[in-house]
Design a protein around this motif. Structure first.
Motif, PDB file in Angstrom:
ATOM      1  N   ASP A   1     -26.233 -58.794  25.601  1.00  0.00           N
ATOM      2  CA  ASP A   1     -25.545 -60.083  25.568  1.00  0.00           C
ATOM      3  C   ASP A   1     -26.325 -61.078  26.409  1.00  0.00           C
ATOM      4  N   VAL A   2     -26.399 -62.313  25.935  1.00  0.00           N
ATOM      5  CA  VAL A   2     -27.180 -63.313  26.668  1.00  0.00           C
ATOM      6  C   VAL A   2     -26.390 -64.605  26.860  1.00  0.00           C
ATOM      7  N   LEU A   3     -26.490 -65.143  28.054  1.00  0.00           N
ATOM      8  CA  LEU A   3     -26.017 -66.494  28.296  1.00  0.00           C
ATOM      9  C   LEU A   3     -27.256 -67.360  28.432  1.00  0.00           C
ATOM     10  N   GLY A   4     -27.467 -68.261  27.481  1.00  0.00           N
ATOM     11  CA  GLY A   4     -28.678 -69.068  27.489  1.00  0.00           C
ATOM     12  C   GLY A   4     -28.376 -70.521  27.811  1.00  0.00           C
ATOM     13  N   ILE A   5     -29.018 -71.018  28.846  1.00  0.00           N
ATOM     14  CA  ILE A   5     -28.867 -72.440  29.158  1.00  0.00           C
ATOM     15  C   ILE A   5     -30.218 -73.099  28.935  1.00  0.00           C
ATOM     16  N   LEU A   6     -30.313 -73.871  27.861  1.00  0.00           N
ATOM     17  CA  LEU A   6     -31.566 -74.558  27.551  1.00  0.00           C
ATOM     18  C   LEU A   6     -31.272 -76.034  27.377  1.00  0.00           C
TER      19      LEU A   6
ATOM     20  N   GLN B   1     -14.411 -65.668  30.691  1.00  0.00           N
ATOM     21  CA  GLN B   1     -13.525 -65.928  29.567  1.00  0.00           C
ATOM     22  C   GLN B   1     -13.905 -65.135  28.326  1.00  0.00           C
ATOM     23  N   LEU B   2     -15.188 -64.804  28.202  1.00  0.00           N
ATOM     24  CA  LEU B   2     -15.593 -63.983  27.060  1.00  0.00           C
ATOM     25  C   LEU B   2     -15.455 -62.504  27.385  1.00  0.00           C
ATOM     26  N   ASN B   3     -15.094 -62.240  28.623  1.00  0.00           N
ATOM     27  CA  ASN B   3     -14.941 -60.860  29.070  1.00  0.00           C
ATOM     28  C   ASN B   3     -16.254 -60.074  28.943  1.00  0.00           C
ATOM     29  N   ARG B   4     -17.342 -60.711  29.286  1.00  0.00           N
ATOM     30  CA  ARG B   4     -18.655 -60.070  29.225  1.00  0.00           C
ATOM     31  C   ARG B   4     -19.376 -60.260  30.562  1.00  0.00           C
ATOM     32  N   PRO B   5     -18.909 -59.582  31.585  1.00  0.00           N
ATOM     33  CA  PRO B   5     -19.487 -59.829  32.918  1.00  0.00           C
ATOM     34  C   PRO B   5     -20.959 -59.438  33.027  1.00  0.00           C
ATOM     35  N   GLN B   6     -21.419 -58.606  32.065  1.00  0.00           N
ATOM     36  CA  GLN B   6     -22.802 -58.116  32.208  1.00  0.00           C
ATOM     37  C   GLN B   6     -23.823 -58.976  31.470  1.00  0.00           C
ATOM     38  N   MET B   7     -23.415 -60.109  31.008  1.00  0.00           N
ATOM     39  CA  MET B   7     -24.361 -60.938  30.246  1.00  0.00           C
ATOM     40  C   MET B   7     -25.634 -61.214  31.027  1.00  0.00           C
ATOM     41  N   LEU B   8     -26.764 -61.196  30.308  1.00  0.00           N
ATOM     42  CA  LEU B   8     -28.016 -61.578  30.955  1.00  0.00           C
ATOM     43  C   LEU B   8     -28.103 -63.091  30.972  1.00  0.00           C
ATOM     44  N   LYS B   9     -28.438 -63.619  32.113  1.00  0.00           N
ATOM     45  CA  LYS B   9     -28.537 -65.079  32.177  1.00  0.00           C
ATOM     46  C   LYS B   9     -29.977 -65.502  31.919  1.00  0.00           C
ATOM     47  N   LYS B  10     -30.155 -66.377  30.988  1.00  0.00           N
ATOM     48  CA  LYS B  10     -31.475 -66.964  30.767  1.00  0.00           C
ATOM     49  C   LYS B  10     -31.314 -68.468  30.969  1.00  0.00           C
ATOM     50  N   ILE B  11     -31.625 -68.901  32.164  1.00  0.00           N
ATOM     51  CA  ILE B  11     -31.367 -70.295  32.522  1.00  0.00           C
ATOM     52  C   ILE B  11     -32.700 -71.029  32.633  1.00  0.00           C
TER      53      ILE B  11
ATOM     54  N   HIS C   1     -10.432 -61.888  22.641  1.00  0.00           N
ATOM     55  CA  HIS C   1      -9.664 -60.990  21.776  1.00  0.00           C
ATOM     56  C   HIS C   1     -10.351 -60.840  20.418  1.00  0.00           C
ATOM     57  N   VAL C   2     -10.925 -61.959  19.968  1.00  0.00           N
ATOM     58  CA  VAL C   2     -11.661 -61.899  18.698  1.00  0.00           C
ATOM     59  C   VAL C   2     -12.807 -60.907  18.812  1.00  0.00           C
ATOM     60  N   LEU C   3     -13.513 -60.954  19.943  1.00  0.00           N
ATOM     61  CA  LEU C   3     -14.634 -60.036  20.138  1.00  0.00           C
ATOM     62  C   LEU C   3     -14.172 -58.586  20.071  1.00  0.00           C
ATOM     63  N   ALA C   4     -13.040 -58.301  20.681  1.00  0.00           N
ATOM     64  CA  ALA C   4     -12.508 -56.939  20.654  1.00  0.00           C
ATOM     65  C   ALA C   4     -12.173 -56.543  19.207  1.00  0.00           C
ATOM     66  N   TRP C   5     -11.560 -57.473  18.493  1.00  0.00           N
ATOM     67  CA  TRP C   5     -11.220 -57.224  17.089  1.00  0.00           C
ATOM     68  C   TRP C   5     -12.441 -56.895  16.256  1.00  0.00           C
ATOM     69  N   LEU C   6     -13.513 -57.613  16.544  1.00  0.00           N
ATOM     70  CA  LEU C   6     -14.728 -57.422  15.752  1.00  0.00           C
ATOM     71  C   LEU C   6     -15.556 -56.252  16.290  1.00  0.00           C
ATOM     72  N   GLU C   7     -14.942 -55.460  17.126  1.00  0.00           N
ATOM     73  CA  GLU C   7     -15.574 -54.274  17.695  1.00  0.00           C
ATOM     74  C   GLU C   7     -16.841 -54.588  18.469  1.00  0.00           C
ATOM     75  N   HIS C   8     -16.730 -55.624  19.274  1.00  0.00           N
ATOM     76  CA  HIS C   8     -17.745 -55.954  20.270  1.00  0.00           C
ATOM     77  C   HIS C   8     -19.162 -56.095  19.755  1.00  0.00           C
ATOM     78  N   PRO C   9     -19.409 -57.114  18.947  1.00  0.00           N
ATOM     79  CA  PRO C   9     -20.791 -57.407  18.556  1.00  0.00           C
ATOM     80  C   PRO C   9     -21.574 -57.946  19.762  1.00  0.00           C
ATOM     81  N   VAL C  10     -22.883 -58.054  19.590  1.00  0.00           N
ATOM     82  CA  VAL C  10     -23.710 -58.684  20.626  1.00  0.00           C
ATOM     83  C   VAL C  10     -23.322 -60.155  20.725  1.00  0.00           C
ATOM     84  N   VAL C  11     -23.233 -60.648  21.956  1.00  0.00           N
ATOM     85  CA  VAL C  11     -22.787 -62.029  22.154  1.00  0.00           C
ATOM     86  C   VAL C  11     -23.910 -62.890  22.713  1.00  0.00           C
ATOM     87  N   LEU C  12     -24.039 -64.068  22.126  1.00  0.00           N
ATOM     88  CA  LEU C  12     -24.930 -65.069  22.709  1.00  0.00           C
ATOM     89  C   LEU C  12     -24.111 -66.323  22.973  1.00  0.00           C
ATOM     90  N   ALA C  13     -24.061 -66.745  24.240  1.00  0.00           N
ATOM     91  CA  ALA C  13     -23.398 -68.006  24.574  1.00  0.00           C
ATOM     92  C   ALA C  13     -24.481 -69.002  24.935  1.00  0.00           C
TER      93      ALA C  13
END
Lengths: 510, 358
Positions: free
Chosen positions: A37-42, A189-199, A161-173
């Motif tokens: 999972d990635v949190l990207g700030i560009l 809020q996305l319940n993904r505390p382990q996201m990699l930050k790419k800032i 909740h949607v993410l849980a429903w979809l059986e936890h796909p990879v997330v990019l914010a």
């Protein structure tokens, strides 16, 4: 998955025609391909969307892209189709039911599906998505979670909740502006505390920052006219009200007959907005007087001047809006205009977004009287009318009640006795939100008053340092408009008869 | 102009209907009442010409007219003043383009024709300059599918076809007055050129967006009428005209009833049972059908003498108020029967009018 940088590049060339990555793209794409999972700030204008459009074609399964604005998803899909990429679609609640059904029925034909967070609350749609293999889930403009989620777009907070429903796909914010505080909020809020930050740093070395003070609102308009007369460049002028937008556009057009000046705001017809946007992109229009409704998704690289006639609500919005200038790297200017008590408008807007304590209390009482009943639209309307709530305020109340289990599955489960227990918490939360917003506004106000270098101050809460400005830095570092020499396109305004216009469009007599 | 249209509406409906009847006609409300009103009071040319008209814009325009002492509204009644009457005559003389409107016939096909046309012009103008990346000005997927198809069918002759469409288009535009032709052409998009939005044109010409729409609609209806008259003269543009069906103007529910009535030859009583609807509702449908279909046979619903008697009265009384008419007739004649004859009568009159016009 065994995929190399070369594979990725080939696909990029084939689908998008680019030879090389821009900053951050390769890093983010590689992580996604590894399943992280990635949190990207560009920063704006650096090719954010490629970060998911490319993996969408490399990965098996479907990519879902959550987009905050319908116009934005339509633009994106149209632009992809223009590039010859056909397996993309969008779906939102404004489509006519027939078309929507058509798209949902054929969902498996697509590689990429753009939708609104609200649409993901539609049972039928989400059930169909579940049948597909959603491999990548993208939240575009993810700061909306934090900026809008708590009040009027509460479905943003339901994405987990949607993410849980979809059986936890990879997330990019993805976002262009998110302070560490907002970044944390997104991950929570996305319940993904382990996201990699790419800032990536968001300072733009070709944009000059400047602020001017005036006595009256009218002085601002005079100044704009003066600047545009001197620098007839592509420009955007931000206003906080539709009325001002229209008024200013009319006055400026009257004074500057050599330029084409129009307005754009959310109250306009869809069709009118589309035309204005395209005319601006196509350089048929020089200046757009707009509200914040204009901008997201505007991919015009030669905007030279961004003026804020009214101050933005916070530093993040300001950086986003000012960042629309100079995407081509040429010297561009961002000007904020300020007259005393200008902060009243954003202050007013802030208080308009939250209900007051009495309204919440009355809402709780009204709900408890209807214990066990489902919440129907007519009931909601009745409630909003009786308690004088706007939809943003009611959205806030509803979501808060849901969080505390006072409304569940759209049925009222609130008893009078429960209310006493939760009300202090809700009130606390409200005053926190209010203070947060006021603090953000104050941050911007203090930026206006800063004595030192503006660059230093503006990016302080986002990053540790910034690049050396390419042309000039800011007014505090000595910039005046006399030093600015933007390329000016001399344009002959042609006054054609309809016969000539028709000939031109039909390529006659060439 | 919208104000002229409203004045015309008041003039034709005065003393008979409230202002909202005009609003429903302009937006093309699919109700038996509105469809009948537009026919009965000769307002069918305006039917559905402004489907997106907002209630408040309509009210604003109307209150301007009231303030200007052109129109008087009292409760559910409305009247034209002498000033208003003069203004109306004067404006109808000046805005002759309004007479080309034929909403009842063309409001739906006209809109589709227009969207197909502007999207195709934009596409062809770009593609012929080898520009395949342009932002379509029409979003409606149904229209986009049609244009794509049409393009695919004629890809090989695109250039020649485009020249011929230019010629066909020019003929029409030359028939319009300069002002209107300019509005229409301003709205076209082409190679590296996006047309003006309705709001831009309205601001430039100092009118309302509704006025721009009226100018556009009237031009489109004019074109459609000419194509209907001599389709062979417009071999390309006629292909942009969508197919029309007679039942197009019926409400969905009335369409169902029509099917049962005409195809399955069911009686009213049977239809009531099959559709589980009230008798009054089915009767409403039948009246609606009678207004939409000039060939509809009403004889199963009344005797020849009854029909004659009602027809005679309709020809002599100056009002279309049902209650008044009912009171003038023998007790046994029902509202349903009166309304059916009204529909017949309406078709008779319009046929006469058609014969009288060139």
């Amino acid at each position: 998955m065994n995929i190399t940088v070369d594979n990725i590049k080939q696909t990029m060339k084939r689908y998008f025609g680019y030879e090389d990555f821009r900053k951050g793209q390769k890093e983010i794409i590689l992580e996604l391909m590894k399943g992280n999972d990635v949190l990207g700030i560009l920063p704006t204008g650096t090719g954010k969307s490629l970060c998911y459009q490319l993996p969408a074609f490399l990965l098996e399964g479907v990519t879902v892209v959550v987009s905050p604005l319908i116009s934005l998803m339509i633009d994106q899909v149209k632009q992809l189709k223009m590039k010859g990429i056909k397996k993309v679609t969008y779906i939102n609640s404004l489509m006519n039911p027939e078309e929507r059904k058509r798209v949902i029925r054929h969902l498996s034909h697509y590689k990429m599906i753009y939708c609104s967070p609200e649409m993901l609350q539609n049972r039928y749609f989400i059930e169909r998505l579940r049948e597909l293999n959603v491999s990548l889930f993208v939240v575009d403009e993810a700061h909306c979670i934090s900026q809008w989620g708590y009040e009027f777009r509460t479905d943003y907070l339901r994405l987990k909740h949607v993410l849980a429903w979809l059986e936890h796909p990879v997330v990019l914010a993805l976002s262009a502006t998110a302070t560490p505080e907002v970044q944390k909020d997104i991950m929570e809020q996305l319940n993904r505390p382990q996201m990699l930050k790419k800032i990536y740093p968001m300072d733009r070395e070709n944009i000059v920052l400047t602020v001017e003070h005036y006595r009256k609102q009218n002085d601002k308009l005079n100044r704009i006219a003066e600047l545009l007369r001197r620098f007839p460049v592509p420009a955007m002028i931000y206003f906080s009200s539709k009325k001002w937008c229209e008024h200013a556009a009319a006055r400026l057009q009257e004074e500057l007959s050599d330029l084409s000046i129009v307005y754009y705001h959310g109250g306009m017809d869809k069709e009118d907005r589309l035309y204005i946007q395209q005319q601006f992109m196509n350089d048929q229009v020089d200046v757009v007087c707009c509200t914040s409704a204009f901008g997201m998704g505007i991919d015009k690289d030669n905007i030279r001047l961004v003026i804020h006639f009214h101050i933005p609500a916070n530093v993040e919005s300001y950086i986003q809006e000012a960042g629309r200038a100079g995407r081509d790297g040429e010297a561009s200017v961002s000007l904020i205009q300020y007259t005393p008590s200008d902060e009243d408008i954003p202050l007013h807007l802030i208080s308009d977004e939250l209900p007051d304590e009495k309204q919440i209390e009355s809402a709780a009482m009204m709900l408890s009287e209807n214990y066990g009943k489902p919440i129907e639209e007519s009931f909601e309307l009745h409630m909003m009318e009786t308690l004088q709530l706007n939809d943003i305020q009611w959205g806030f109340i509803k979501y808060q009640f849901e969080c505390y289990g006072l409304i569940s599955e759209n049925r009222i489960t609130l008893k009078k006795s429960d209310w006493k227990a939760v009300c202090p918490d809700i009130w606390d939360f409200m005053s926190t939100r209010m203070k947060q917003k006021q603090r953000k506004l104050n941050e911007l106000l203090s930026y206006l008053e800063v004595e030192e270098c503006r660059r230093k101050r503006l990016y302080k809460s986002f990053q540790n340092d910034f690049k050396e400005p390419l042309y000039h830095c800011c007014d505090r570092c000595g910039f005046t408009f006399d030093q600015w020499n933007p390329p000016v396109r001399t344009k002959v305004i042609k006054k054609y008869t309809w016969e000539q216009k028709l000939k031109e469009i039909f390529h006659q007599g060439e | 102009m919208l104000k002229t249209v409203i004045l015309d509406g008041v003039a034709r409906l005065e003393g008979e209907r409230s202002p909202s009847a005009i609003y429903h006609i302009l937006t093309g409300k699919r109700s038996a009442q509105t469809i009948q009103d537009s026919k009965l009071f000769h307002l069918h040319q305006y039917f559905g010409v402004l489907p997106k008209l907002r209630q408040y814009s309509f009210k604003n325009q109307l209150s301007d007219l009231i303030k200007g002492n052109d129109v008087v509204v009292e409760g559910d009644d409305m009247f034209l003043t002498d000033v208003g009457r003069k203004k109306l005559a004067d404006q109808l003389n000046r805005h002759t383009y309004l007479s080309a409107l034929n909403g009842f016939l063309y409001h739906e096909s006209g809109r589709e024709f227009w969207l197909r046309l502007i999207l195709f012009i934009q596409a062809a103008s770009n593609i012929l300059k080898d520009e395949h990346h342009f932002f379509p000005v029409v979003e409606d997927p149904k229209i986009i599918r049609w244009v794509k198809r049409f393009y695919a069918d004629h890809r090989s002759e695109l250039s020649a076809m485009f020249n011929e469409i230019y010629d066909e288009m020019k003929v029409f535009l030359q028939e319009l007055d300069e002002y209107q032709a300019d509005i229409i052409v301003s709205r076209f998009s082409g190679y590296h050129h996006y047309g003006k939005s309705k709001e831009q044109i309205a601001n430039n010409k100092n009118m309302n967006t509704e006025d721009v729409e009226l100018y556009t609609q009237s031009a489109v209806h004019f074109i459609l009428r000419e194509i209907d008259k001599t389709p062979s003269a417009y071999p390309w543009l006629k292909q942009f005209v969508p197919e029309r069906r007679a039942e197009g103007l019926l409400t969905h529910s009335a369409r169902e009833t029509w099917k049962l009535l005409s195809q399955e030859k069911k009686s009213i009583e049977e239809i009531i049972r099959v559709r589980r609807l009230k008798k009054g509702t089915i009767q409403d449908h039948i009246v609606e059908i009678a207004f939409a279909d000039s060939e509809f046979d009403i004889s199963p619903f009344m005797g020849k003498d009854d029909e004659k008697q009602i027809l005679h009265l309709l020809q002599t009384v100056p009002t279309r108020r049902l209650k008044y008419i009912k009171n003038q007739l023998p007790e046994h004649l029902s509202y349903f029967q009166i309304r059916l004859v009204m529909a017949r009568y309406h078709h008779l009159v319009s046929r006469k009018e058609e014969m009288a016009s060139p």
